[in-house]
Design a protein around this motif. Structure first.
Motif, PDB file in Angstrom:
ATOM      1  N   GLY A 128       0.791  -1.221   0.000  1.00  0.00           N
ATOM      2  CA  GLY A 128       0.000   0.000   0.000  1.00  0.00           C
ATOM      3  C   GLY A 128       0.828   1.278   0.000  1.00  0.00           C
ATOM      4  O   GLY A 128       0.318   2.344   0.346  1.00  0.00           O
ATOM      5  N   GLY A 129       2.086   1.193  -0.368  1.00  0.00           N
ATOM      6  CA  GLY A 129       2.947   2.373  -0.433  1.00  0.00           C
ATOM      7  C   GLY A 129       4.402   1.969  -0.428  1.00  0.00           C
ATOM      8  O   GLY A 129       4.737   0.787  -0.262  1.00  0.00           O
ATOM      9  N   LEU A 130       5.270   2.955  -0.628  1.00  0.00           N
ATOM     10  CA  LEU A 130       6.707   2.696  -0.650  1.00  0.00           C
ATOM     11  C   LEU A 130       7.173   2.110   0.674  1.00  0.00           C
ATOM     12  O   LEU A 130       6.700   2.513   1.746  1.00  0.00           O
ATOM     13  N   ILE A 131       8.110   1.170   0.577  1.00  0.00           N
ATOM     14  CA  ILE A 131       8.769   0.632   1.764  1.00  0.00           C
ATOM     15  C   ILE A 131      10.267   0.561   1.494  1.00  0.00           C
ATOM     16  O   ILE A 131      10.704   0.465   0.351  1.00  0.00           O
ATOM     17  N   ALA A 132      11.043   0.608   2.553  1.00  0.00           N
ATOM     18  CA  ALA A 132      12.495   0.500   2.434  1.00  0.00           C
ATOM     19  C   ALA A 132      12.882  -0.943   2.157  1.00  0.00           C
ATOM     20  O   ALA A 132      12.269  -1.880   2.682  1.00  0.00           O
ATOM     21  N   SER A 133      13.912  -1.113   1.369  1.00  0.00           N
ATOM     22  CA  SER A 133      14.512  -2.429   1.195  1.00  0.00           C
ATOM     23  C   SER A 133      15.024  -2.900   2.555  1.00  0.00           C
ATOM     24  O   SER A 133      15.563  -2.112   3.340  1.00  0.00           O
ATOM     25  N   GLY A 134      14.880  -4.177   2.832  1.00  0.00           N
ATOM     26  CA  GLY A 134      15.438  -4.715   4.072  1.00  0.00           C
ATOM     27  C   GLY A 134      16.939  -4.499   4.146  1.00  0.00           C
ATOM     28  O   GLY A 134      17.499  -4.263   5.218  1.00  0.00           O
ATOM     29  N   PRO A 163       7.213  -3.810   7.448  1.00  0.00           N
ATOM     30  CA  PRO A 163       7.795  -2.870   6.493  1.00  0.00           C
ATOM     31  C   PRO A 163       8.211  -1.566   7.171  1.00  0.00           C
ATOM     32  O   PRO A 163       7.575  -1.114   8.131  1.00  0.00           O
ATOM     33  N   VAL A 164       9.294  -0.994   6.662  1.00  0.00           N
ATOM     34  CA  VAL A 164       9.748   0.328   7.100  1.00  0.00           C
ATOM     35  C   VAL A 164       9.341   1.309   6.011  1.00  0.00           C
ATOM     36  O   VAL A 164       9.677   1.122   4.843  1.00  0.00           O
ATOM     37  N   ARG A 165       8.614   2.351   6.415  1.00  0.00           N
ATOM     38  CA  ARG A 165       8.034   3.294   5.471  1.00  0.00           C
ATOM     39  C   ARG A 165       8.704   4.666   5.573  1.00  0.00           C
ATOM     40  O   ARG A 165       9.334   4.970   6.581  1.00  0.00           O
ATOM     41  N   ALA A 206      21.772  -1.648   6.290  1.00  0.00           N
ATOM     42  CA  ALA A 206      22.866  -0.690   6.110  1.00  0.00           C
ATOM     43  C   ALA A 206      22.748   0.479   7.089  1.00  0.00           C
ATOM     44  O   ALA A 206      23.752   0.918   7.680  1.00  0.00           O
ATOM     45  N   ARG A 207      21.538   0.966   7.308  1.00  0.00           N
ATOM     46  CA  ARG A 207      21.358   2.073   8.255  1.00  0.00           C
ATOM     47  C   ARG A 207      21.641   1.621   9.687  1.00  0.00           C
ATOM     48  O   ARG A 207      22.186   2.369  10.494  1.00  0.00           O
ATOM     49  N   VAL A 208      21.275   0.386  10.021  1.00  0.00           N
ATOM     50  CA  VAL A 208      21.562  -0.145  11.355  1.00  0.00           C
ATOM     51  C   VAL A 208      23.075  -0.289  11.545  1.00  0.00           C
ATOM     52  O   VAL A 208      23.609   0.007  12.615  1.00  0.00           O
ATOM     53  N   MET A 209      23.786  -0.705  10.508  1.00  0.00           N
ATOM     54  CA  MET A 209      25.245  -0.779  10.585  1.00  0.00           C
ATOM     55  C   MET A 209      25.840   0.609  10.798  1.00  0.00           C
ATOM     56  O   MET A 209      26.746   0.790  11.620  1.00  0.00           O
ATOM     57  N   ARG A 210      25.325   1.595  10.074  1.00  0.00           N
ATOM     58  CA  ARG A 210      25.815   2.970  10.240  1.00  0.00           C
ATOM     59  C   ARG A 210      25.582   3.446  11.675  1.00  0.00           C
ATOM     60  O   ARG A 210      26.439   4.066  12.290  1.00  0.00           O
TER      61      ARG A 210
END
Length: 152
Positions: A52-58, A93-95, A63-67
């Motif tokens: 139902g909308g854009l979601i972040a790639s897992g 999902p992360v939106r 990568a953001r968690v590593m950062r």
């Protein structure tokens, strides 16, 4: 943070990082380069799809968690090597606009039998969104030096 080595750590230690927000622009930019699926790069297709909308790639979330891990620097400048990621789960999902917070806990500390100057540390990671929902989890095994005299 002070440099921390194998001998400084304890099972059960836990810490939480600073929250960070995922933007629509970074979702699309990451996905265009690394995971160009419609739910990550095409707003209209994503809205018509199962999420139902854009979601972040897992992988973007990883990568953001590593950062965040590097930025928090819980172990200081201690040299460590990643050995494995196990039981990686993308649970929700992360939106765009989601604010994520990462919590880590030390599950095990194992001195090496063959190389007494080092050992491994196993951690569990939980990533929660602004509503407290767990969006991702994994376990991580890292090699740590026993003390400051060891170079990995």
């Amino acid at each position: 943070m002070t440099d921390r080595y194998l001998d400084d750590l304890a099972v059960g230690e836990a810490w939480e990082g600073e929250p960070f927000t995922i933007t629509e622009e970074e979702i699309v930019a990451f996905a265009e380069q690394f995971d160009p699926q419609p739910m990550h790069i095409d707003k209209a297709a994503a809205e018509a799809g199962r999420f139902g909308g854009l979601i972040a790639s897992g992988w973007h979330v990883c990568a953001r968690v590593m950062r965040e891990y590097v930025d928090v620097g819980y172990f200081g400048a201690t040299p460590m090597l990643g050995i494995s990621i196990d039981d990686l789960r993308w649970l929700r999902p992360v939106r765009p606009g989601d604010t994520l917070t990462v919590r880590r806990e030390i599950l095990a500390i194992t001195p090496s039998q063959s190389r007494p100057d080092r050992g491994t540390v196993k951690t569990r990671t939980w990533v929660r969104n602004q509503d407290g929902d767990v969006v991702m989890t994994f376990e991580n095994l890292m090699q740590f030096p026993k003390d400051a005299s060891v170079r990995l």
